[in-house]
Design a protein around this motif. Sequence first.
Motif, PDB file in Angstrom:
ATOM      1  N   ILE A 408       0.838  -1.209   0.000  1.00  0.00           N
ATOM      2  CA  ILE A 408       0.000   0.000   0.000  1.00  0.00           C
ATOM      3  C   ILE A 408       0.869   1.253   0.000  1.00  0.00           C
ATOM      4  O   ILE A 408       0.584   2.231  -0.706  1.00  0.00           O
ATOM      5  CB  ILE A 408      -0.928  -0.015   1.229  1.00  0.00           C
ATOM      6  CG1 ILE A 408      -1.848  -1.243   1.175  1.00  0.00           C
ATOM      7  CG2 ILE A 408      -1.753   1.256   1.308  1.00  0.00           C
ATOM      8  CD1 ILE A 408      -2.718  -1.421   2.396  1.00  0.00           C
ATOM      9  N   PHE A 409       1.935   1.230   0.786  1.00  0.00           N
ATOM     10  CA  PHE A 409       2.814   2.395   0.890  1.00  0.00           C
ATOM     11  C   PHE A 409       3.503   2.694  -0.439  1.00  0.00           C
ATOM     12  O   PHE A 409       3.735   3.854  -0.782  1.00  0.00           O
ATOM     13  CB  PHE A 409       3.850   2.144   1.982  1.00  0.00           C
ATOM     14  CG  PHE A 409       4.642   3.365   2.358  1.00  0.00           C
ATOM     15  CD1 PHE A 409       4.044   4.393   3.052  1.00  0.00           C
ATOM     16  CD2 PHE A 409       5.980   3.470   2.012  1.00  0.00           C
ATOM     17  CE1 PHE A 409       4.768   5.519   3.403  1.00  0.00           C
ATOM     18  CE2 PHE A 409       6.714   4.581   2.351  1.00  0.00           C
ATOM     19  CZ  PHE A 409       6.104   5.619   3.060  1.00  0.00           C
ATOM     20  N   ALA A 411       2.242   2.284  -3.430  1.00  0.00           N
ATOM     21  CA  ALA A 411       1.278   3.016  -4.257  1.00  0.00           C
ATOM     22  C   ALA A 411       1.112   4.454  -3.773  1.00  0.00           C
ATOM     23  O   ALA A 411       0.979   5.381  -4.585  1.00  0.00           O
ATOM     24  CB  ALA A 411      -0.064   2.285  -4.241  1.00  0.00           C
ATOM     25  N   LEU A 412       1.130   4.672  -2.470  1.00  0.00           N
ATOM     26  CA  LEU A 412       1.007   6.029  -1.925  1.00  0.00           C
ATOM     27  C   LEU A 412       2.183   6.901  -2.339  1.00  0.00           C
ATOM     28  O   LEU A 412       2.012   8.060  -2.746  1.00  0.00           O
ATOM     29  CB  LEU A 412       0.916   5.966  -0.398  1.00  0.00           C
ATOM     30  CG  LEU A 412      -0.451   5.639   0.207  1.00  0.00           C
ATOM     31  CD1 LEU A 412      -0.334   5.515   1.718  1.00  0.00           C
ATOM     32  CD2 LEU A 412      -1.461   6.716  -0.150  1.00  0.00           C
ATOM     33  N   ILE A 413       3.390   6.367  -2.235  1.00  0.00           N
ATOM     34  CA  ILE A 413       4.581   7.143  -2.598  1.00  0.00           C
ATOM     35  C   ILE A 413       4.560   7.500  -4.073  1.00  0.00           C
ATOM     36  O   ILE A 413       4.846   8.646  -4.467  1.00  0.00           O
ATOM     37  CB  ILE A 413       5.855   6.343  -2.252  1.00  0.00           C
ATOM     38  CG1 ILE A 413       6.027   6.255  -0.739  1.00  0.00           C
ATOM     39  CG2 ILE A 413       7.087   6.979  -2.882  1.00  0.00           C
ATOM     40  CD1 ILE A 413       6.275   7.573  -0.062  1.00  0.00           C
ATOM     41  N   ALA A 414       4.210   6.529  -4.924  1.00  0.00           N
ATOM     42  CA  ALA A 414       4.165   6.793  -6.358  1.00  0.00           C
ATOM     43  C   ALA A 414       3.119   7.862  -6.681  1.00  0.00           C
ATOM     44  O   ALA A 414       3.356   8.749  -7.517  1.00  0.00           O
ATOM     45  CB  ALA A 414       3.857   5.502  -7.116  1.00  0.00           C
ATOM     46  N   SER A 415       1.960   7.805  -6.034  1.00  0.00           N
ATOM     47  CA  SER A 415       0.913   8.795  -6.272  1.00  0.00           C
ATOM     48  C   SER A 415       1.332  10.174  -5.787  1.00  0.00           C
ATOM     49  O   SER A 415       1.058  11.189  -6.433  1.00  0.00           O
ATOM     50  CB  SER A 415      -0.386   8.367  -5.579  1.00  0.00           C
ATOM     51  OG  SER A 415      -0.813   7.114  -6.043  1.00  0.00           O
ATOM     52  N   TRP A 416       2.007  10.225  -4.666  1.00  0.00           N
ATOM     53  CA  TRP A 416       2.458  11.518  -4.136  1.00  0.00           C
ATOM     54  C   TRP A 416       3.495  12.158  -5.059  1.00  0.00           C
ATOM     55  O   TRP A 416       3.440  13.366  -5.337  1.00  0.00           O
ATOM     56  CB  TRP A 416       3.040  11.318  -2.740  1.00  0.00           C
ATOM     57  CG  TRP A 416       3.639  12.565  -2.168  1.00  0.00           C
ATOM     58  CD1 TRP A 416       2.986  13.646  -1.661  1.00  0.00           C
ATOM     59  CD2 TRP A 416       5.045  12.859  -2.075  1.00  0.00           C
ATOM     60  NE1 TRP A 416       3.881  14.599  -1.247  1.00  0.00           N
ATOM     61  CE2 TRP A 416       5.147  14.142  -1.487  1.00  0.00           C
ATOM     62  CE3 TRP A 416       6.203  12.173  -2.412  1.00  0.00           C
ATOM     63  CZ2 TRP A 416       6.387  14.737  -1.242  1.00  0.00           C
ATOM     64  CZ3 TRP A 416       7.424  12.761  -2.172  1.00  0.00           C
ATOM     65  CH2 TRP A 416       7.508  14.026  -1.598  1.00  0.00           C
ATOM     66  N   LEU A 417       4.444  11.336  -5.539  1.00  0.00           N
ATOM     67  CA  LEU A 417       5.459  11.872  -6.446  1.00  0.00           C
ATOM     68  C   LEU A 417       4.826  12.358  -7.754  1.00  0.00           C
ATOM     69  O   LEU A 417       5.210  13.403  -8.297  1.00  0.00           O
ATOM     70  CB  LEU A 417       6.504  10.799  -6.748  1.00  0.00           C
ATOM     71  CG  LEU A 417       7.404  10.381  -5.584  1.00  0.00           C
ATOM     72  CD1 LEU A 417       8.294   9.207  -5.987  1.00  0.00           C
ATOM     73  CD2 LEU A 417       8.267  11.559  -5.125  1.00  0.00           C
ATOM     74  N   ALA A 418       3.844  11.620  -8.258  1.00  0.00           N
ATOM     75  CA  ALA A 418       3.226  11.987  -9.532  1.00  0.00           C
ATOM     76  C   ALA A 418       2.359  13.227  -9.420  1.00  0.00           C
ATOM     77  O   ALA A 418       2.180  13.956 -10.404  1.00  0.00           O
ATOM     78  CB  ALA A 418       2.409  10.821 -10.065  1.00  0.00           C
ATOM     79  N   SER A 419       1.787  13.469  -8.244  1.00  0.00           N
ATOM     80  CA  SER A 419       0.856  14.595  -8.082  1.00  0.00           C
ATOM     81  C   SER A 419       1.521  15.860  -7.555  1.00  0.00           C
ATOM     82  O   SER A 419       0.822  16.835  -7.285  1.00  0.00           O
ATOM     83  CB  SER A 419      -0.280  14.178  -7.132  1.00  0.00           C
ATOM     84  OG  SER A 419       0.230  13.821  -5.859  1.00  0.00           O
ATOM     85  N   ARG A 420       2.834  15.854  -7.418  1.00  0.00           N
ATOM     86  CA  ARG A 420       3.500  17.068  -6.913  1.00  0.00           C
ATOM     87  C   ARG A 420       3.375  18.224  -7.881  1.00  0.00           C
ATOM     88  O   ARG A 420       3.389  19.389  -7.468  1.00  0.00           O
ATOM     89  CB  ARG A 420       4.980  16.779  -6.651  1.00  0.00           C
ATOM     90  CG  ARG A 420       5.239  15.977  -5.401  1.00  0.00           C
ATOM     91  CD  ARG A 420       6.717  15.883  -5.122  1.00  0.00           C
ATOM     92  NE  ARG A 420       7.432  15.357  -6.280  1.00  0.00           N
ATOM     93  CZ  ARG A 420       8.752  15.394  -6.415  1.00  0.00           C
ATOM     94  NH1 ARG A 420       9.496  15.939  -5.468  1.00  0.00           N
ATOM     95  NH2 ARG A 420       9.329  14.881  -7.489  1.00  0.00           N
ATOM     96  N   ASN A 421       3.263  17.927  -9.183  1.00  0.00           N
ATOM     97  CA  ASN A 421       3.175  19.009 -10.162  1.00  0.00           C
ATOM     98  C   ASN A 421       1.902  19.820 -10.025  1.00  0.00           C
ATOM     99  O   ASN A 421       1.800  20.924 -10.571  1.00  0.00           O
ATOM    100  CB  ASN A 421       3.262  18.443 -11.583  1.00  0.00           C
ATOM    101  CG  ASN A 421       4.641  17.900 -11.890  1.00  0.00           C
ATOM    102  OD1 ASN A 421       5.630  18.371 -11.329  1.00  0.00           O
ATOM    103  ND2 ASN A 421       4.713  16.907 -12.755  1.00  0.00           N
ATOM    104  N   ILE A 422       0.912  19.270  -9.309  1.00  0.00           N
ATOM    105  CA  ILE A 422      -0.313  20.035  -9.090  1.00  0.00           C
ATOM    106  C   ILE A 422      -0.002  21.339  -8.376  1.00  0.00           C
ATOM    107  O   ILE A 422      -0.586  22.386  -8.663  1.00  0.00           O
ATOM    108  CB  ILE A 422      -1.317  19.193  -8.271  1.00  0.00           C
ATOM    109  CG1 ILE A 422      -1.800  18.013  -9.092  1.00  0.00           C
ATOM    110  CG2 ILE A 422      -2.499  20.035  -7.812  1.00  0.00           C
ATOM    111  CD1 ILE A 422      -2.692  17.071  -8.335  1.00  0.00           C
ATOM    112  N   LEU A 423       0.936  21.311  -7.475  1.00  0.00           N
ATOM    113  CA  LEU A 423       1.264  22.503  -6.703  1.00  0.00           C
ATOM    114  C   LEU A 423       1.945  23.561  -7.556  1.00  0.00           C
ATOM    115  O   LEU A 423       2.031  24.724  -7.158  1.00  0.00           O
ATOM    116  CB  LEU A 423       2.177  22.114  -5.531  1.00  0.00           C
ATOM    117  CG  LEU A 423       1.635  21.013  -4.605  1.00  0.00           C
ATOM    118  CD1 LEU A 423       2.619  20.724  -3.490  1.00  0.00           C
ATOM    119  CD2 LEU A 423       0.281  21.412  -4.034  1.00  0.00           C
TER     120      LEU A 423
END
Length: 434
Positions: A408-409, A411-423
């Motif tokens: 689970i962790f 998948a969380l790390i991969a999602s966090w890294l991929a969504s950083r560009n939102i900021l």
Amino acid sequence: MTEINLYPSLRWIFFISRRFANVDRSGHSAITSKLASLGICFGVMTLIVVMSVMNGFQMSFIDAIMEISSCHLRISDLRAEQIQPFEAYCRENPYIRAVNPFYEAQSLIAGNESHQAAAVIRAVLPDICSTDRGFAHEMKIVRGSFDLSEADSIVIGEGLAAVLGVHTGSLINLFALSGGSDVELLSEDRVFRVTGIFHTGYSEINSGYAFINLDAGKKYFGRDVSLLYGLKLYDSADDTVVSHTIALRFPGIKTESWRSYNRSFFSALRIEKNMMMMLIFLIFLVVCINIFNGMRRLVYERRAEISILSALGGRNRLIQAIFIFRGLLIGAYGAVPGLAFGLLLSVQMERIFTFVYEGLYYVQYFFSMLFFPENAAYIRENAMYLLYAKIPARIFPQEVLIITVAGIFAALIASWLASRNILKMTVAEVLRDE
């Protein structure tokens, strides 16, 4: 800084994430998410099964060594006046479940037809199987019985019996024997009758250990041989505490823990296990890359919606949390079924190996009859799979928990890294591109 009300924020994140999931139900992102969940499921299942099987192999070695060979603590250099108080102290100590006095020596044993083999001769109490349940559990008698009631009786390992060419009732001679200065190095008078042949989970013990009566050991090993004590603990992790208290109460004695006595062997097992975990964790790395790429594509495809949410007052952190929540779901949808399948396969490993044992034979026989009929009569089952089937898988809850959380962790790390560009995205940039 404006405070974020947790409960309404979580409801908002869940609502938006569910709307995105409904829109992407049949799109490319949905396929990517399903493949990512499938990869996590496969990784968790494989890692649980491999670690359980490896634990079964390793613990069969470790249990045999702990219960028969080394014990949790070995006590030596006891003075004569300390023996009785020491035994009484061990019986009253709540950490200690068994205490066994023994003598030990090296021997060259002569069997039938001049067959010879080196072995460790351990002299123990005749009733050790009734006083030490762990010893009795690991000491599986395949022929005869563990009978040391007579002074000339001996129980030997299955591998040692095969090398010597003996069976129950046969006579063997401890031809060469290490011991005190009053012991003859070579003698043909140390004749013993085999009363039992045992098998353990560790081949080195099967091929290199024999047991005789404690009184016989005292007689043949000489006056200078030192009496040793093997202590069995309820919890092997308490060895340091017990060793320290014994050293304080009985000064001058020597204690040796299982950690130091088998250091090289246990270190090799630990390295083997760690390397296997590292190799299989590469599955999670590949899945992480897949989730990262899929989530980046999803962020790019949803840039218009992201800009609208931002224009309506959605904070960047909350918008990013939407995609992290998607990653959490991807990990959970993969890790939970992987956990279930991994546990199911682990408890059914005996049937699986038996099925492979029979299935491979019939497959080989079928193709031999099809292409090379003359060779079909030479096809034999691979008995190694039956050996694997006899070793039960050991499931350690802490390892299973770590593997599941890691899936689970990841998948969380991969999602966090991929969504950083939102900021880094602004409403103006997105609307200009649109």
